[in-house]
Scaffold this active site. Structure first.
Site, PDB file in Angstrom:
ATOM      1  CG  PHE A 121       5.484  -3.775  -4.960  1.00 23.61           C
ATOM      2  CD1 PHE A 121       6.247  -3.459  -6.062  1.00 23.61           C
ATOM      3  CD2 PHE A 121       5.023  -2.732  -4.154  1.00 23.61           C
ATOM      4  CE1 PHE A 121       6.558  -2.130  -6.370  1.00 23.61           C
ATOM      5  CE2 PHE A 121       5.326  -1.411  -4.444  1.00 23.61           C
ATOM      6  CZ  PHE A 121       6.088  -1.105  -5.554  1.00 23.61           C
ATOM      7  CD  GLN A 234       3.896   2.161   4.155  1.00 27.54           C
ATOM      8  OE1 GLN A 234       3.478   2.633   3.101  1.00 27.54           O
ATOM      9  NE2 GLN A 234       3.738   0.889   4.474  1.00 27.54           N
ATOM     10  CG  HIS A 236       8.541   4.058   0.802  1.00 25.20           C
ATOM     11  ND1 HIS A 236       9.759   3.632   0.334  1.00 25.20           N
ATOM     12  CD2 HIS A 236       7.625   3.562  -0.055  1.00 25.20           C
ATOM     13  CE1 HIS A 236       9.578   2.907  -0.762  1.00 25.20           C
ATOM     14  NE2 HIS A 236       8.292   2.858  -1.019  1.00 25.20           N
ATOM     15  CG  LEU A 250       8.554   6.782  -3.239  1.00 29.55           C
ATOM     16  CD1 LEU A 250       8.679   6.341  -1.793  1.00 29.55           C
ATOM     17  CD2 LEU A 250       7.123   6.559  -3.724  1.00 29.55           C
ATOM     18  CD  GLU A 253       7.599  -2.238  -1.647  1.00 25.52           C
ATOM     19  OE1 GLU A 253       7.112  -1.271  -1.045  1.00 25.52           O
ATOM     20  OE2 GLU A 253       7.216  -3.402  -1.485  1.00 25.52           O
ATOM     21  NE  ARG A 309       5.946   0.336   0.463  1.00 22.53           N
ATOM     22  CZ  ARG A 309       5.133   1.052  -0.316  1.00 22.53           C
ATOM     23  NH1 ARG A 309       4.229   1.838   0.245  1.00 22.53           N
ATOM     24  NH2 ARG A 309       5.222   0.976  -1.617  1.00 22.53           N
ATOM     25  CG  HIS A 380       5.201   6.515   1.269  1.00 17.94           C
ATOM     26  ND1 HIS A 380       5.423   7.346   0.189  1.00 17.94           N
ATOM     27  CD2 HIS A 380       4.606   5.403   0.766  1.00 17.94           C
ATOM     28  CE1 HIS A 380       4.990   6.750  -0.919  1.00 17.94           C
ATOM     29  NE2 HIS A 380       4.473   5.581  -0.596  1.00 17.94           N
ATOM     30  NE  ARG A 416      -0.146   2.586   1.411  1.00 17.43           N
ATOM     31  CZ  ARG A 416       0.682   2.581   0.357  1.00 17.43           C
ATOM     32  NH1 ARG A 416       0.652   1.607  -0.537  1.00 17.43           N
ATOM     33  NH2 ARG A 416       1.567   3.549   0.199  1.00 17.43           N
TER      34      ARG A 416
END
Lengths: 606, 249
Positions: A121, A234, A236, A250, A253, A309, A380, A416
């Site tokens: 990730f 954030q 995304h 969404l 990722e 991100r 997000h 994050r």
């Protein structure tokens, strides 16, 4: 006096996503009587939508991983604004929190050796995300739910909290109403754990569900809790962009973790350009090296699609702005291309990313095993939230009030890392539950004051007494707010827009306070929306105010008028608190100096 | 943008009726989008449950043109264009208001089922070894989003209202997930036969057909559980073996 039922517990947990459930389980295990308040039905909270995985340095796939690497990755990802003590606890405790879930019935995907499997990730040095296909959040919330229902916790479903109740300076419970009949309940509690999640519904394009209206942030703020890091929202990088009805949903990722690549309309992998200096050394030079990383070559470095991100989202926006976007204003995310490397790639994709396959097939008519997806940034996650003590999760200013998960702040700093929210809610949900139970056991009972309750009930009922036709209605007003935040406090911000936003928010506040809702008290979403608006407007103001104050670009906060990171801002958090006159006050607070041994870990990990 | 006619059931436990709305429908709209539009523009207090709007939470179950569906995953352009679209609450559960039903019975049934109980961990760190091959069956059941559409369509509940002696497909899937978990030590076979009433299921597979997660409820969960009930209850050899092993019910 108003009619209401009084319910008494040692600990009341507000919010029943992962953090709330984990807190409730722990508080009950410590012997506290626990009431758990869910805004929706049990098991439907936003955790259910988490897809890619839960980050924990189990080192099952790569034995070079350890809590130290996870800690350093989290700090780097957060641009060093993180509460380092939280990042330390999180990295140390996440593995045990993940393993114990299997003892409660979870079944993660396995390695060939039969251990919990882990995937790559963004921003994580090694494969670190324990997962179940792309439905990890569902696995977690269901596990916690199915375990929690046998732990003696009283669950109150479809109950909304409208005010926290105070006994002097101490948090003493909450006033709430049940959706089905509109009856009021006063929860009396020696300790309250806030676990209400995020604020995404303040924005137009969001991956968040209707519940995400910043209730916990706002409720806590109004009784004197501090909020911190509110400028860091954030976006995304990969939400769906087409058709319009699915905009913002969404796209995990995990697609990139499994080898998905980003391309612009010219077919170029634009992520290879503009690699940030912090990540230069650890990023692949060529697509070939990137692919080797995906399939586990320990010598290879990460493909640039797996950068953090904040960076990926900005890069997509840049491509679109410079005219190289996809037809509907995004970029192309291609997982189908792995057929060049994998023989039965169609089955492989369906196995690894089943809900993505399903989601695109059903909602966009796209077969992701054959065609690229169109994706763009979507609101997000709130890095900012209630400021807490890193060990106990108790509010820095309101005794008896605890917070965990997304509504608490500190762990993530300016950005994050993916997978760190699911581990956050386990680690700090447990801690909040534990310390709330301890606080309840060690402190005297609280007293509820009827005047406070009466006032709160009147406030909550007032929209039903006002003319619903006097303005545009609660939904349209929320829509106006979402537009405003999207345009002026979204992914790219500047002074003028933020000033306008602050002024317009005052106007919306006045209108929201005069907003009427038609219908009765029984299951009335319009009435509920008028109450949600109060929370949304408070958090929107906090986001705008902090965004205006931070005159630099860092992590998720991008200023068009201050494009670079400013080292002076690199040691400062912004703290918001309600002033004596009721106005929001902002101050800078220097981050406490990091202990030498932690600094050493950061340096060793490059 | 084109206009579509919707007939939405509105009322409460005392009764209700289909109300007609003309709704402007955008490209890619799902039924839930139209309901939201009605809510925002024409009926602010229209009651509907929803959360994720992405087929993951299982909140927005309803009957669209008479079929149990998730409203968020039902595209309007896939419904017949020549007649109004009807949206009604699930029929198997008592109505609270409009499209919202009281599904609390499901939560009560689940809480009554013997909980998951793992064997001792294989490793000192508290973890277990499990082979991917062995966990694929229970992983299928763990995809369940608790939308309760399978409960809604099951005739034992829908038509015969045997809620007091029949747990319904959702809960057989739940039991199957534990029974087939390689580290679980619980035995729920007697419970399945008695309190959970699995014998009432006559495998018409309606539940499998409506499952939005594509779980093969009947073939993979219910039939194997029925076989276990039969084996344990009526097979003398199996009973003897269980007796000798000391784990008989």
């Amino acid at each position: 006096m108003t009619q209401h039922q009084v319910l008494e517990y040692d600990v009341v947990v507000i919010g029943a996503g992962g953090a709330g459930l984990r807190a409730a389980i722990e508080a009950a295990a410590k012997g506290a009587s626990v009431g758990l308040i869910c805004k929706s039905l049990l098991g439907k909270a936003h955790t259910v939508m988490a897809e890619g995985g839960v980050a924990a340095a189990l080192a099952n796939v790569d034995d070079r991983d350890s809590w130290k690497v996870h800690f350093a990755d989290t700090m780097r990802g957060g641009h060093y604004l993180n509460a380092w003590r939280m990042a330390e606890l999180h990295a140390q405790e996440a593995p045990e929190r993940v393993r114990e879930l299997e003892g409660w019935g979870a079944i993660m995907d396995r390695t060939p050796d039969g251990l919990i499997n882990q995937r790559n990730f963004g921003g994580h040095a090694y494969p670190r995300l324990a997962h179940v296909g792309d439905r990890t959040g569902l696995e977690m919330i269901r596990t916690l739910q199915d375990h929690g229902i046998h732990e003696g916790i009283d669950v109150h479903m479809e109950v909304t909290v409208s005010k926290l109740l105070m006994d002097g300076g101490r948090c003493a419970g909450a006033l709430a109403y049940d959706r089905e009949r509109g009856r009021f309940k006063a929860f009396k509690a020696k300790a309250v754990v806030m676990a209400t999640g995020g604020i995404g519904r303040a924005f137009l394009v969001t991956s968040n569900s209707w519940e995400y209206t910043g209730d916990g942030h706002a409720l806590a703020y109004h009784v004197g809790a501090e909020l911190v890091d509110m400028e860091f929202v954030q976006f995304h990088p990969t939400g769906m962009v087409w058709p319009p009805s699915v905009r913002g949903i969404l796209v995990t990722e995990g697609v990139r973790g499994e080898g998905g690549i980003l391309k612009n309309s010219e077919g170029r992998r634009f992520m290879f350009e503009d690699i940030p200096p912090l990540y230069k050394e650890s990023t692949a030079d060529t697509p070939e090296e990137g692919w080797r990383y995906v399939v586990g070559d320990r010598e290879a470095r990460r493909p640039p699609e797996l950068l953090t991100r904040d960076h990926v989202a900005r890069k997509i926006v840049k491509e679109v702005q410079e005219g190289r976007g996809s037809p509907h204003g995004g970029a192309f995310l291609d997982i189908a291309w792995i057929k060049e490397h994998i023989k039965d790639s169609e089955d492989h994709i369906k196995k690894k990313l089943p809900s993505m396959y399903h989601q695109f097939k059903e909602l966009a008519g796209i077969d992701i095993t054959k065609e690229p997806m169109e994706v763009g940034p979507t609101t997000h996650y709130a890095m900012g939230g209630i400021r807490v003590d890193p060990d106990s999760q108790m509010s820095t200013t309101v005794p008896g009030l605890f917070a965990a998960g997304e509504c608490a702040a500190g762990l993530h700093g300016a950005n994050r890392l993916g997978g760190n929210s699911l581990s956050d809610l386990l680690v700090f949900g447990k801690r909040a539950g534990e310390y709330a139970a301890e606080f309840a056991a060690g402190n005297t009972p609280v007293h509820l004051q009827d005047e406070q309750i009466d006032l709160a009930v009147q406030e909550a009922l007032s929209p039903l007494e006002r003319d619903p036709g006097a303005d545009v209605g609660p939904y349209r007003l929320q829509y106006e707010l979402q537009h405003l935040m999207q345009d002026k406090a979204g992914i790219a911000r500047e002074e003028g827009g933020l000033t306008e936003a602050l002024n317009e928010l005052q106007e919306l506040k006045t209108r929201a306070q005069a907003m009427g809702a038609g219908g009765s008290r029984e299951y009335n979403p319009g009435w509920h929306t008028t109450l949600d608006l109060q929370s949304l407007l408070t958090v929107a103001e906090a986001v705008v105010m902090a965004s205006q104050a931070r005159k630099e670009s860092r992590g998720a906060h991008s200023r068009l008028d201050y494009l670079d990171k400013d080292p002076e801002w690199g040691t400062v958090n912004l703290v918001l608190k309600k002033g004596h006159d009721g106005e929001m006050e902002l101050r800078r607070e220097v981050i406490p100096e990091i202990p030498e041994e932690l600094q050493k870990i950061i340096e060793e990990q490059g | 943008m084109k206009t579509t006619t919707f007939k939405v059931w509105q009322g409460n436990s005392d009764g209700g009726e289909l109300k007609t709305y003309e709704v402007e429908v955008d490209q890619g709209y799902v039924v839930l989008d139209a309901i939201h539009r009605i809510q925002a523009e024409q009926a602010n207090d229209l009651a509907v449950r929803w959360n994720c709007k992405a087929g993951k939470c299982g909140s927005c179950s309803a009957e669209v043109n008479g079929s149990p569906k998730l409203m968020c995953m039902t595209r309007i352009d896939e419904l017949p264009a020549d007649k109004p679209i009807t949206v009604e609450p699930m029929r198997t559960f008592p109505v609270v208001k409009d499209l919202v039903t009281d599904v609390s019975w499901n939560y009560e049934v689940k809480a009554s089922i013997k909980r998951f109980s793992p064997k001792t961990a294989d490793h000192e760190d508290g973890s277990w070894d499990m082979d991917q091959y062995d966990v694929e069956r229970p992983q299928e059941f763990r995809k369940c989003i608790e939308c309760f559409l399978c409960q809604d369509v099951c005739h034992v509940l829908r038509d015969h209202q045997l809620h007091d002696r029949f747990a319904g497909p959702r809960h057989y899937v739940y039991v199957a997930n534990m029974e087939m978990n390689p580290i679980d030590t619980g035995d729920r076979v007697a419970e399945l036969r008695e309190e959970l009433g699995i014998g009432y299921c006559n495998i018409t597979k309606c539940c499998t057909k409506v499952c939005p997660e594509g779980i093969t409820i009947t073939d993979n969960a219910i039939i194997p559980l029925k076989e276990r009930v039969v084996d344990q209850s009526y097979d003398p050899l199996a009973r003897l073996i269980k007796l000798v092993k000391g784990s008989g019910d």
